[in-house]
Design a protein around this motif. Structure first.
Motif, mmCIF file in Angstrom:
data_model
loop_
_atom_site.group_PDB
_atom_site.id
_atom_site.type_symbol
_atom_site.label_atom_id
_atom_site.label_comp_id
_atom_site.label_asym_id
_atom_site.label_seq_id
_atom_site.Cartn_x
_atom_site.Cartn_y
_atom_site.Cartn_z
ATOM 1 N N ALA A 128 55.827 70.443 53.381
ATOM 2 C CA ALA A 128 55.229 71.265 54.431
ATOM 3 C C ALA A 128 53.767 71.564 54.132
ATOM 4 O O ALA A 128 52.923 71.582 55.041
ATOM 5 C CB ALA A 128 56.005 72.568 54.592
ATOM 6 N N LEU A 129 53.429 71.787 52.874
ATOM 7 C CA LEU A 129 52.034 72.062 52.493
ATOM 8 C C LEU A 129 51.140 70.874 52.817
ATOM 9 O O LEU A 129 50.053 71.042 53.381
ATOM 10 C CB LEU A 129 51.960 72.389 51.003
ATOM 11 C CG LEU A 129 50.548 72.570 50.428
ATOM 12 C CD1 LEU A 129 49.837 73.734 51.107
ATOM 13 C CD2 LEU A 129 50.607 72.769 48.922
ATOM 14 N N PHE A 130 51.589 69.677 52.476
ATOM 15 C CA PHE A 130 50.768 68.490 52.727
ATOM 16 C C PHE A 130 50.612 68.234 54.226
ATOM 17 O O PHE A 130 49.524 67.877 54.692
ATOM 18 C CB PHE A 130 51.386 67.275 52.036
ATOM 19 C CG PHE A 130 51.600 67.457 50.555
ATOM 20 C CD1 PHE A 130 50.683 68.162 49.793
ATOM 21 C CD2 PHE A 130 52.732 66.951 49.926
ATOM 22 C CE1 PHE A 130 50.885 68.348 48.428
ATOM 23 C CE2 PHE A 130 52.940 67.128 48.573
ATOM 24 C CZ PHE A 130 52.017 67.830 47.817
ATOM 25 N N VAL A 131 51.693 68.418 54.975
ATOM 26 C CA VAL A 131 51.627 68.258 56.426
ATOM 27 C C VAL A 131 50.698 69.304 57.031
ATOM 28 O O VAL A 131 49.896 69.009 57.942
ATOM 29 C CB VAL A 131 53.034 68.365 57.044
ATOM 30 C CG1 VAL A 131 52.963 68.404 58.572
ATOM 31 C CG2 VAL A 131 53.917 67.207 56.591
ATOM 32 N N PHE A 132 50.781 70.512 56.533
ATOM 33 C CA PHE A 132 49.958 71.622 57.009
ATOM 34 C C PHE A 132 48.462 71.327 56.817
ATOM 35 O O PHE A 132 47.660 71.487 57.745
ATOM 36 C CB PHE A 132 50.378 72.875 56.243
ATOM 37 C CG PHE A 132 49.428 74.030 56.335
ATOM 38 C CD1 PHE A 132 49.382 74.810 57.474
ATOM 39 C CD2 PHE A 132 48.604 74.353 55.277
ATOM 40 C CE1 PHE A 132 48.522 75.890 57.556
ATOM 41 C CE2 PHE A 132 47.738 75.428 55.350
ATOM 42 C CZ PHE A 132 47.698 76.200 56.494
ATOM 43 N N VAL A 133 48.084 70.880 55.634
ATOM 44 C CA VAL A 133 46.672 70.564 55.359
ATOM 45 C C VAL A 133 46.196 69.416 56.244
ATOM 46 O O VAL A 133 45.111 69.472 56.829
ATOM 47 C CB VAL A 133 46.475 70.215 53.864
ATOM 48 C CG1 VAL A 133 45.059 69.683 53.609
ATOM 49 C CG2 VAL A 133 46.738 71.434 52.995
ATOM 50 N N TYR A 134 47.013 68.389 56.368
ATOM 51 C CA TYR A 134 46.630 67.231 57.179
ATOM 52 C C TYR A 134 46.434 67.626 58.639
ATOM 53 O O TYR A 134 45.453 67.223 59.280
ATOM 54 C CB TYR A 134 47.702 66.148 57.067
ATOM 55 C CG TYR A 134 47.233 64.799 57.550
ATOM 56 C CD1 TYR A 134 46.593 63.931 56.681
ATOM 57 C CD2 TYR A 134 47.428 64.391 58.869
ATOM 58 C CE1 TYR A 134 46.157 62.684 57.101
ATOM 59 C CE2 TYR A 134 46.991 63.162 59.302
ATOM 60 C CZ TYR A 134 46.368 62.312 58.410
ATOM 61 O OH TYR A 134 45.917 61.080 58.846
ATOM 62 N N ASN A 135 47.350 68.421 59.163
ATOM 63 C CA ASN A 135 47.242 68.831 60.557
ATOM 64 C C ASN A 135 46.001 69.667 60.814
ATOM 65 O O ASN A 135 45.359 69.544 61.860
ATOM 66 C CB ASN A 135 48.494 69.620 60.965
ATOM 67 C CG ASN A 135 49.727 68.756 61.090
ATOM 68 O OD1 ASN A 135 49.628 67.529 61.162
ATOM 69 N ND2 ASN A 135 50.886 69.378 61.105
ATOM 70 N N LEU A 136 45.640 70.507 59.852
ATOM 71 C CA LEU A 136 44.467 71.355 60.029
ATOM 72 C C LEU A 136 43.185 70.526 60.019
ATOM 73 O O LEU A 136 42.277 70.749 60.825
ATOM 74 C CB LEU A 136 44.428 72.416 58.922
ATOM 75 C CG LEU A 136 43.529 73.631 59.150
ATOM 76 C CD1 LEU A 136 43.816 74.280 60.502
ATOM 77 C CD2 LEU A 136 43.730 74.645 58.032
ATOM 78 N N VAL A 137 43.118 69.547 59.123
ATOM 79 C CA VAL A 137 41.963 68.637 59.108
ATOM 80 C C VAL A 137 41.887 67.874 60.426
ATOM 81 O O VAL A 137 40.800 67.713 61.009
ATOM 82 C CB VAL A 137 42.073 67.656 57.924
ATOM 83 C CG1 VAL A 137 40.976 66.590 58.005
ATOM 84 C CG2 VAL A 137 41.972 68.399 56.597
ATOM 85 N N GLU A 138 43.028 67.423 60.909
ATOM 86 C CA GLU A 138 43.072 66.674 62.158
ATOM 87 C C GLU A 138 42.556 67.506 63.331
ATOM 88 O O GLU A 138 41.871 66.993 64.222
ATOM 89 C CB GLU A 138 44.497 66.209 62.432
ATOM 90 C CG GLU A 138 44.636 65.345 63.670
ATOM 91 C CD GLU A 138 46.070 64.898 63.897
ATOM 92 O OE1 GLU A 138 46.275 63.768 64.341
ATOM 93 O OE2 GLU A 138 46.980 65.711 63.625
ATOM 94 N N LEU A 139 42.853 68.781 63.331
ATOM 95 C CA LEU A 139 42.388 69.662 64.403
ATOM 96 C C LEU A 139 40.866 69.739 64.448
ATOM 97 O O LEU A 139 40.257 69.683 65.517
ATOM 98 C CB LEU A 139 42.980 71.061 64.222
ATOM 99 C CG LEU A 139 44.461 71.206 64.588
ATOM 100 C CD1 LEU A 139 45.009 72.511 64.049
ATOM 101 C CD2 LEU A 139 44.643 71.121 66.092
ATOM 102 N N PHE A 140 40.228 69.869 63.286
ATOM 103 C CA PHE A 140 38.769 69.910 63.251
ATOM 104 C C PHE A 140 38.174 68.567 63.681
ATOM 105 O O PHE A 140 37.148 68.528 64.365
ATOM 106 C CB PHE A 140 38.274 70.290 61.854
ATOM 107 C CG PHE A 140 38.272 71.768 61.601
ATOM 108 C CD1 PHE A 140 37.314 72.579 62.183
ATOM 109 C CD2 PHE A 140 39.229 72.350 60.802
ATOM 110 C CE1 PHE A 140 37.304 73.950 61.963
ATOM 111 C CE2 PHE A 140 39.241 73.717 60.570
ATOM 112 C CZ PHE A 140 38.274 74.519 61.153
ATOM 113 N N ASP A 141 38.817 67.482 63.303
ATOM 114 C CA ASP A 141 38.346 66.164 63.742
ATOM 115 C C ASP A 141 38.450 66.027 65.252
ATOM 116 O O ASP A 141 37.543 65.516 65.915
ATOM 117 C CB ASP A 141 39.157 65.062 63.060
ATOM 118 C CG ASP A 141 38.728 64.834 61.616
ATOM 119 O OD1 ASP A 141 37.809 65.533 61.160
ATOM 120 O OD2 ASP A 141 39.314 63.958 60.949
#
Length: 485
Positions: A128-141
């Motif tokens: 969940a932590l790795f998915v969470f970080v990836y999703n947040l980066v994706e949002l800024f992109d």
């Protein structure tokens, strides 16, 4: 070429490459090298991690996509938005972690008939932590109208690394325990790659500005975040609750079979993901500029294009499904109707277009809260009623009916509030053309042919007939006009 057309096209290409790799993994590798309960475990852990990640976000996705255009200036008064977003989401993650540890005994109780889950349930937390970080980066992109790299990481790199792990198990180099460690490791790797790339491109800054944290501003952001948290919850519930409840009511073996069938049916949603990733920031910007004509245009065009793409893809799948199941162990053929029901549900959701995103970014975004709470309750209730009665098919039917309820409600609301209506006679005409082409292709005498020939021949006939019908009525010109937005 418009930004939606350009990046939407690239996103769709990347997604289809990912689907090709995913098809290799789920159809030709997983069923032969893994037990059904092992496949089911991977699906359950992924579903729980997605729910965990969504709870952690506390609506930060909606905050970024809605308010980033207002802070996208060099003005120092607006500095600090990215770091504030990360702080907000970080607090959410620790709250979600506390909640998960609190309810973990209840989860283990419901899965007491699945010893494999009992052994690996704590893998949910790092995943969940790795998915969470990836999703947040994706949002800024996405807020910067840059969507391809993060999509490439999730759809292509992650699946390629998964292929390597499956082959390592199949060739006898690894056991399932090592594969699960690898599974966590590759999620961590793509999260770090995405974060590093976004930081290098300057899309994520860490400058902390205390003046950003004005009580009035924080109140507005938090209130909107909570509304979009519930809005987003509907998407995650419909994508994950069926597998989670199927595992609790039946077993991990059923989830394993359901996973393969669900993947086949969900393939049709690829164009939706490719178009919506870049269209949503455009809609947010249009709301800021009070350009409702543009919003209605994007709504109508994306709805029609997604309906066409979804209907064609679902037809291709159903024309070849019986032959496709001959490549799998016989037990997986019990998922035939799951494929159809899941595919039909996604087609309805695609036809609804960007209704969720338009309503969520509109001045009336709070109305969607009621819709989503109702949807979540309906979805859970349908799964409770239908899974014990119909098993795999019950979970798929619950998903379909939930999509019908959600999209009908949103479309009616957008029409009543803003007079937005994406539908017209061209949907009916396109549906008739696809149905006729599919009917003719299905009744061609390919039943006695080997699947290696029957699948491509049926597909070729269907697409040829559809292209001929479409060209005859000028459908190609209409589509070319639509995508120039």
């Amino acid at each position: 070429m418009g930004i939606i057309q350009r990046q939407g096209a690239w996103n769709t290409i990347i997604s289809y490459i990912g689907v090709g790799i995913g098809t290799l993994n789920l159809i030709f590798l997983y069923p032969f090298f893994f037990q059904t309960d092992e496949i089911g475990l991977i699906r359950i852990l992924t579903s729980l991690a997605l729910l965990f990640s969504h709870v952690s976000s506390m609506g930060i996705g909606g905050i970024i996509l809605r308010f980033f255009p207002h802070f996208r200036t060099p003005d120092r008064r607006n500095a600090g938005f990215p770091s504030a977003a990360w702080l907000y989401a970080g607090i959410g993650f620790f709250l979600a972690l506390f909640l998960y540890l609190l309810i973990r005994p209840f989860i283990l109780h419901y899965y007491d008939h699945s010893p494999l889950f009992q052994e690996y349930d704590l893998y949910v937390i790092p995943l969940a932590l790795f998915v969470f970080v990836y999703n947040l980066v994706e949002l800024f992109d996405r807020a910067h109208f840059q969507t391809m790299f993060t999509l490439l990481g999730r759809e292509v790199l992650l699946r390629l690394f998964t292929t390597f792990g499956i082959l390592a198990v199949g060739l006898g180099y690894w056991d399932f325990e090592v594969f699960m460690l690898w599974f966590l490791g590759i999620h961590a790797l793509i999260a770090l790659l995405a974060l590093g790339k976004s930081m290098y491109a300057g899309r994520i800054g860490w400058s902390f500005n205390p003046t950003f944290f004005k009580p009035r501003r924080l109140k507005v952001l938090f209130r909107y975040g909570m509304f979009t948290f519930m809005t987003g919850a509907s998407t995650f519930v419909v994508q994950t609750i069926d597998s989670i409840m199927l595992g609790a009511y039946v077993n991990l073996d059923a989830v394993g079979i359901y996973t393969i069938a669900f993947f086949m049916g969900s393939v049709i949603a690829i164009p939706f993901r490719g178009i919506s990733r870049i269209a949503i920031p455009v809609i947010s910007q249009a709301w800021k500029e009070s350009d409702q004509v543009k919003i209605n245009r994007v709504y109508a065009v994306t709805s029609y294009l997604q309906f066409m793409a979804g209907a064609i893809t679902l037809s291709l799948i159903m024309l070849s499904l019986s032959d496709l199941f001959t490549f799998l162990p016989e037990i997986y053929s019990t998922g035939f109707w799951v494929v159809f029901l899941i595919g039909l549900g996604h087609l309805i959701d695609m036809t609804g277009g960007l209704n969720a995103n338009i309503l969520a970014t509109s001045p009336k975004y709070h109305i969607d809260l009621v819709v989503n709470i109702s949807f979540i309750l309906v979805c859970i209730l349908l799964n409770i009623l239908l899974i014990p009665a119909y098993g795999l098919n019950g979970a798929a039917l619950a998903s379909l009916l939930s999509y019908v309820f959600l999209n009908t409600a949103r479309c009616i609301i957008l029409y009543r509030l803003f007079d937005f209506n994406p539908f017209g006679w061209r949907f009916f005409i396109a549906g008739i053309l696809v149905s006729i082409a599919g009917f003719l292709a299905w009744h061609l005498p390919f039943d006695e042919w080997t699947p290696y020939l029957a699948i491509p021949l049926r597909s070729f006939v269907f697409l040829s007939l559809l292209a001929t019908f479409g060209y005859a009525i000028g459908l190609h010109k209409q589509i070319q006009s639509d995508i120039r937005i």
